[in-house]
Each structure stands twice: as structure tokens, then as C-alpha cells.
Design a protein around this motif. Structure first.
Motif, PDB file in Angstrom:
ATOM      1  N   ALA A 125     -25.491  59.845 -17.975  1.00 36.60           N
ATOM      2  CA  ALA A 125     -24.508  60.764 -18.556  1.00 36.60           C
ATOM      3  C   ALA A 125     -23.115  60.154 -18.571  1.00 36.60           C
ATOM      4  CB  ALA A 125     -24.514  62.077 -17.776  1.00 36.60           C
ATOM      5  N   LYS A 126     -22.814  59.311 -17.615  1.00 37.23           N
ATOM      6  CA  LYS A 126     -21.461  58.778 -17.516  1.00 37.23           C
ATOM      7  C   LYS A 126     -21.114  57.791 -18.625  1.00 37.23           C
ATOM      8  CE  LYS A 126     -23.068  55.440 -14.045  1.00 37.23           C
ATOM      9  NZ  LYS A 126     -22.982  55.084 -12.607  1.00 37.23           N
ATOM     10  N   VAL A 127     -22.085  57.361 -19.430  1.00 33.63           N
ATOM     11  CA  VAL A 127     -21.755  56.462 -20.540  1.00 33.63           C
ATOM     12  C   VAL A 127     -21.446  57.225 -21.821  1.00 33.63           C
ATOM     13  CG1 VAL A 127     -23.264  54.705 -19.541  1.00 33.63           C
ATOM     14  CG2 VAL A 127     -24.096  56.081 -21.456  1.00 33.63           C
ATOM     15  N   VAL A 128     -21.673  58.535 -21.843  1.00 38.56           N
ATOM     16  CA  VAL A 128     -21.498  59.316 -23.075  1.00 38.56           C
ATOM     17  C   VAL A 128     -20.030  59.419 -23.468  1.00 38.56           C
ATOM     18  CG1 VAL A 128     -21.821  61.585 -24.136  1.00 38.56           C
ATOM     19  CG2 VAL A 128     -23.626  60.614 -22.687  1.00 38.56           C
ATOM     20  N   SER A 129     -19.187  59.842 -22.540  1.00 40.53           N
ATOM     21  CA  SER A 129     -17.738  59.967 -22.792  1.00 40.53           C
ATOM     22  C   SER A 129     -16.996  59.280 -21.658  1.00 40.53           C
ATOM     23  CB  SER A 129     -17.335  61.444 -22.894  1.00 40.53           C
ATOM     24  OG  SER A 129     -18.017  62.084 -23.952  1.00 40.53           O
ATOM     25  N   PRO A 130     -17.063  57.970 -21.593  1.00 42.10           N
ATOM     26  CA  PRO A 130     -16.536  57.258 -20.424  1.00 42.10           C
ATOM     27  C   PRO A 130     -15.035  57.407 -20.217  1.00 42.10           C
ATOM     28  CG  PRO A 130     -17.148  55.720 -22.171  1.00 42.10           C
ATOM     29  CD  PRO A 130     -17.682  57.060 -22.570  1.00 42.10           C
ATOM     30  N   ALA A 131     -14.295  57.601 -21.305  1.00 41.63           N
ATOM     31  CA  ALA A 131     -12.842  57.748 -21.149  1.00 41.63           C
ATOM     32  C   ALA A 131     -12.490  58.986 -20.343  1.00 41.63           C
ATOM     33  CB  ALA A 131     -12.178  57.798 -22.521  1.00 41.63           C
ATOM     34  N   ASP A 132     -13.391  59.958 -20.319  1.00 41.36           N
ATOM     35  CA  ASP A 132     -13.144  61.206 -19.603  1.00 41.36           C
ATOM     36  C   ASP A 132     -13.965  61.320 -18.324  1.00 41.36           C
ATOM     37  OD1 ASP A 132     -11.462  62.083 -21.713  1.00 41.36           O
ATOM     38  OD2 ASP A 132     -13.242  62.673 -22.863  1.00 41.36           O
ATOM     39  N   HIS A 151     -14.687  59.915 -14.522  1.00 44.39           N
ATOM     40  CA  HIS A 151     -14.103  59.131 -13.426  1.00 44.39           C
ATOM     41  C   HIS A 151     -15.094  58.158 -12.795  1.00 44.39           C
ATOM     42  CE1 HIS A 151     -16.193  62.310 -11.181  1.00 44.39           C
ATOM     43  NE2 HIS A 151     -16.194  61.473 -10.161  1.00 44.39           N
ATOM     44  N   ARG A 152     -16.387  58.298 -13.128  1.00 46.37           N
ATOM     45  CA  ARG A 152     -17.397  57.453 -12.486  1.00 46.37           C
ATOM     46  C   ARG A 152     -17.456  56.041 -13.056  1.00 46.37           C
ATOM     47  NH1 ARG A 152     -22.395  61.394 -13.310  1.00 46.37           N
ATOM     48  NH2 ARG A 152     -21.276  61.608 -15.310  1.00 46.37           N
ATOM     49  N   VAL A 153     -16.790  55.808 -14.175  1.00 45.61           N
ATOM     50  CA  VAL A 153     -16.760  54.475 -14.762  1.00 45.61           C
ATOM     51  C   VAL A 153     -15.318  54.083 -15.049  1.00 45.61           C
ATOM     52  CG1 VAL A 153     -19.078  54.506 -15.763  1.00 45.61           C
ATOM     53  CG2 VAL A 153     -17.168  55.469 -17.060  1.00 45.61           C
ATOM     54  N   ALA A 154     -15.049  52.780 -15.012  1.00 43.56           N
ATOM     55  CA  ALA A 154     -13.705  52.285 -15.298  1.00 43.56           C
ATOM     56  C   ALA A 154     -13.492  52.069 -16.788  1.00 43.56           C
ATOM     57  CB  ALA A 154     -13.465  50.977 -14.547  1.00 43.56           C
ATOM     58  N   ALA A 155     -14.574  51.808 -17.512  1.00 39.91           N
ATOM     59  CA  ALA A 155     -14.478  51.527 -18.946  1.00 39.91           C
ATOM     60  C   ALA A 155     -14.120  52.785 -19.722  1.00 39.91           C
ATOM     61  CB  ALA A 155     -15.799  50.961 -19.451  1.00 39.91           C
ATOM     62  N   ASP A 156     -13.550  52.574 -20.917  1.00 40.42           N
ATOM     63  CA  ASP A 156     -13.251  53.725 -21.774  1.00 40.42           C
ATOM     64  C   ASP A 156     -14.038  53.691 -23.074  1.00 40.42           C
ATOM     65  OD1 ASP A 156     -11.980  51.655 -23.048  1.00 40.42           O
ATOM     66  OD2 ASP A 156      -9.951  52.488 -22.865  1.00 40.42           O
ATOM     67  N   ARG A 200     -19.993  51.125 -24.848  1.00 38.53           N
ATOM     68  CA  ARG A 200     -20.574  49.813 -24.541  1.00 38.53           C
ATOM     69  C   ARG A 200     -20.012  49.239 -23.239  1.00 38.53           C
ATOM     70  NH1 ARG A 200     -20.609  45.356 -27.792  1.00 38.53           N
ATOM     71  NH2 ARG A 200     -22.854  45.039 -27.770  1.00 38.53           N
ATOM     72  N   GLY A 201     -18.742  49.491 -22.973  1.00 35.73           N
ATOM     73  CA  GLY A 201     -18.158  49.036 -21.717  1.00 35.73           C
ATOM     74  C   GLY A 201     -18.778  49.740 -20.520  1.00 35.73           C
ATOM     75  N   ALA A 202     -18.999  51.053 -20.653  1.00 31.78           N
ATOM     76  CA  ALA A 202     -19.619  51.801 -19.561  1.00 31.78           C
ATOM     77  C   ALA A 202     -21.062  51.361 -19.366  1.00 31.78           C
ATOM     78  CB  ALA A 202     -19.548  53.294 -19.857  1.00 31.78           C
ATOM     79  N   ARG A 203     -21.758  51.098 -20.476  1.00 31.98           N
ATOM     80  CA  ARG A 203     -23.129  50.600 -20.359  1.00 31.98           C
ATOM     81  C   ARG A 203     -23.152  49.276 -19.605  1.00 31.98           C
ATOM     82  NH1 ARG A 203     -26.644  47.961 -24.086  1.00 31.98           N
ATOM     83  NH2 ARG A 203     -24.770  46.767 -24.601  1.00 31.98           N
TER      84      ARG A 203
END
Length: 389
Positions: free
Chosen positions: A247-254, A256-261, A264-267
Motif C-alpha cells: 500500500a505504501k507505494v500507491v501514494s508515496p508522497a503522502d 511516511h513509510r517511504v522516503a520516495a515521492d 517507482r522510487g517507493a517500489r
């Protein structure tokens, strides 16, 4: 060397090729080997390597003057005094006491042709799952798309572990019926967890509730498969990380669990967690007596997944988009679109570990109450627990 011939690994080192067409590898080149019961367990020198995704774990001795049977490196951390997991993509020269980052995970441009991208995933996945030999093989099966694709490629019995009212057991039964597959259910009890926790901790050196909760269903499935005469267990590991299953790769900019925005960066962040996750799974399965087989982590599948554009990874409506499209016509629609829960929750192992901890007096108001309970089970089982975190 595990996972690939030494000649292939030497060429990959010389060419700095991170994806040389293997399912991952680890071990030592130019080493004095230690062999036990006809099986390579470690050695005393040479160059120790671990592939770019860390699909095979290997450990080196952190204490220079340590002396155990395996010597300076081993596949089993329990054979070393102060084991250190070799980082993925590294070559450690034990003789020169140096370490080099030789491989980096590729970051290809996204494939602009969506049809071509899905077809590349489909070809890679089907090629690898159909290349798996059925000899001595069982399949770990949760009813989700990952394990169903693995099961689709080989005629082998499927196993699921969970408590009787768990999501995974119900989903596996439904998917196995749709696919007309032989499903064997490992009905878990509290006694199973209490007995298996020390074995998992000794094998992995990990006591945190998340890792133990993930490893326990794998260990117990593998243990049952081994008792039934199987020596290898096919698993769907890697698909969530590679294909955008979180789920955290769907809207990474919003999130907090990922640094990427970006998606593909979150993946990529999730893929880069594999070198720390996979040792837990591999060591747990081997402790239960089976050899893991992970076709969805083969270099060909990895390369196809890394080239996917964001909207074939995850959208607001769907995750693992390309993988689901690739499975159309291979799996029944109900299986292709099935929701998946993390194994520790889908099996109810995490819930029941919490229940056991509270019954033993470790209340939720206590710091890390489940972790304290896990460590108490290991202490009760004796001192041979290996290096704990």
C-alpha cells in the motif's frame, strides 16, 4: 557456491553484471572449503560474494581470532562466533581484509509500451515457474496471485498454514478449488507456535515479533512438507516488492513509510529491503529441512519488473497491476484479483502470539511484550540459540 556455478559468478564479478541470469547466489571463490556430511558449509579464505538482491544469505566471521568448524565464513550463522551478514552486491576478500560493492541494482527507464511491458513480465514469469522441477517439490500456497502463479507452473501439492478461522486457509481452499489443485492444510495450534518459536529464533537469530510472525508459518509449512517426504518448497517471495504489492507505494508522497515521492522510487525502496528479509525466510525453511525455490526472484523476472512504468505497478484502484494482467488466462479470474494479507496476519500467527504472550503475563502495556515472550521461550529451550539480535 550456492545458486549458480562458480564460473558464472566469476564472470559476473569481472563484468560487474548485477543480473547474470541466475536466481541469486552466495558463497566463496578461491576458498579452502569446509564440508560436512558431503555438504559445503563454509570455508577459511577467498572471496565471499552475495548477489545484488541478497537472495542467498552468507555470513563472515567478525572476530578475526574466532575458531569454529566453518572458519571465516559460512552459510549458517550458528557456525560462527560473531556472524556478520554480507551485504548484497558485495565481494569480501577475506585474505586481503577488504570489501567492495561490485553490483548495484539496475534502474532502467520505464518501458513506454504498456503491452510490451506486460508481455515481458508474462514471458519471464511463466518461463521461470514452468522451469521449476517437480522432483521432491511442494508449493507454499496462500491463495494469492504470487503463490498461485508459482503453483500454476508445476504439478506439485500445495500447502497452507494457519489457524482454522484464518484468511489464508479460507483463501487457499477457494483458490485451490478453482485451480483444481491438491491442497494440504496445516492447522496451527498454540502448541505448534510454542514449539517452533525457539527453532525459528535459533535458525535466524531474530526475536522481533514481526520477523518471527512471518517465519513461523513458513517454517511450519516446510516442516509438514518435509514430514510428507518433500525436500524442496516453492515460494512466491519477491513479488510484492518487485511488482508494487504494498500500500505504501500507491501514494508515496503522502506516506511516511517511504522516503520516495514517486511510485517507482517507493517500489525501489521496497526491493532494497529484500536483502534483509530473505535470510529470515531462507534460514527458516532450511532449518525445517527443505530447500527454498523462488522462481519470481530470478534475474529475468527482476529485469522485467524493474522496467515497469508506475501505472503498471500500483494505482489507487489496484496493486501489482502488470502481474495481474500477466496472469490473465493463466489463473482463474477469482485468483488473479484476490486480495492478499501479509502472512503473519493472514495466518493469524501474529494475533495468536500476542494472545499467548498475554496469557503468559506479558501485558500489552509492557514494552515489546510479544518480543519479551518470544525471548522467554528461547531461554526455556536452552542456551543454544545462536546470535540473537
Amino acid at each position: 557456491m550456492r545458486g549458480a556455478p562458480a564460473a558464472v559468478v566469476r564472470t559476473a564479478v569481472a563484468d560487474e553484471n548485477p543480473l547474470p541470469g541466475t536466481g541469486g547466489f552466495a558463497g566463496a571463490l578461491d576458498t579452502q572449503a569446509a564440508v560436512e556430511h558431503g555438504r559445503l558449509v563454509g570455508g577459511r579464505g577467498g572471496r565471499v560474494v552475495r548477489d545484488v538482491l541478497g537472495r542467498e544469505p552468507v555470513f563472515v566471521e567478525a572476530q578475526r581470532d574466532a575458531d569454529r568448524a566453518a572458519g571465516r565464513w559460512s552459510f549458517d550463522p550458528r557456525r560462527l562466533v560473531a556472524p556478520r551478514l554480507v551485504d548484497a552486491g558485495r565481494v569480501v576478500d577475506l585474505d586481503a581484509d577488504t570489501e567492495t560493492r561490485t553490483w548495484t541494482l539496475p534502474d532502467p527507464a520505464p518501458e513506454p509500451d504498456h503491452h510490451a511491458a506486460v508481455e515481458r513480465v508474462r514471458d519471464a514469469v511463466l518461463d521461470r515457474v514452468r522451469a521449476v522441477s517437480a522432483d521432491g517439490l511442494a508449493v507454499a500456497f496462500s491463495g494469492g496471485i504470487d503463490s498461485a502463479l508459482v503453483a500454476s507452473g508445476v504439478d506439485a501439492p500445495c500447502y497452507v498454514a494457519g489457524f482454522p478461522d484464518s484468511h489464508d486457509v479460507a483463501a487457499a481452499r477457494e483458490a485451490a478449488a478453482e485451480m483444481d489443485r491438491d491442497l494440504r492444510v496445516v492447522d496451527l495450534t498454540h502448541d505448534d507456535l510454542v514449539r517452533a518459536v525457539p527453532d525459528v529464533v535459533r535458525a535466524t537469530g531474530r526475536t522481533n515479533p514481526m520477523d518471527v510472525g512471518i517465519a513461523l508459518p513458513l517454517f511450519l509449512v516446510a516442516e509438514r512438507a518435509r514430514a510428507d517426504g518433500f525436500s524442496r518448497l516453492a515460494v512466491g517471495q519477491g513479488a510484492d516488492e518487485l511488482f508494487g504489492g504494498y500500500a505504501k507505494v500507491v501514494s508515496p508522497a503522502d506516506d511516511h513509510r517511504v522516503a520516495a515521492d514517486t511510485v517507482r522510487g517507493a517500489r525501489r525502496e521496497t526491493v532494497e529491503t529484500l536483502p534483509q528479509q530473505l535470510p529470515r525466510d531462507v534460514l527458516s525453511l532450511r532449518a525445517a529441512g527443505v530447500e527454498p525455490v523462488a522462481p519470481l526472484l530470478h534475474d529475468r523476472v527482476v529485469a522485467a519488473a524493474l522496467a515497469l512504468p508506475a501505472d503498471l505497478l500500483a494505482t489507487d484502484e489496484e496493486r501489482k497491476v502488470a502481474l495481474r494482467h500477466a496472469a490473465e488466462g493463466v489463473l482463474p479470474p477469482g485468483v488473479t484479483g484476490a486480495d492478499k494479507k501479509a502472512v503473519q496476519y493472514g495466518s493469524l500467527v501474529s494475533r495468536e502470539l500476542d494472545r499467548l504472550a498475554r496469557q503468559a503475563g506479558y501485558k500489552r502495556r509492557m514494552d515489546d511484550h510479544v518480543g519479551q515472550y518470544i525471548r522467554s521461550l528461547v531461554d526455556e529451550g536452552g542456551d543454544d540459540a545462536g546470535p540473537l539480535e
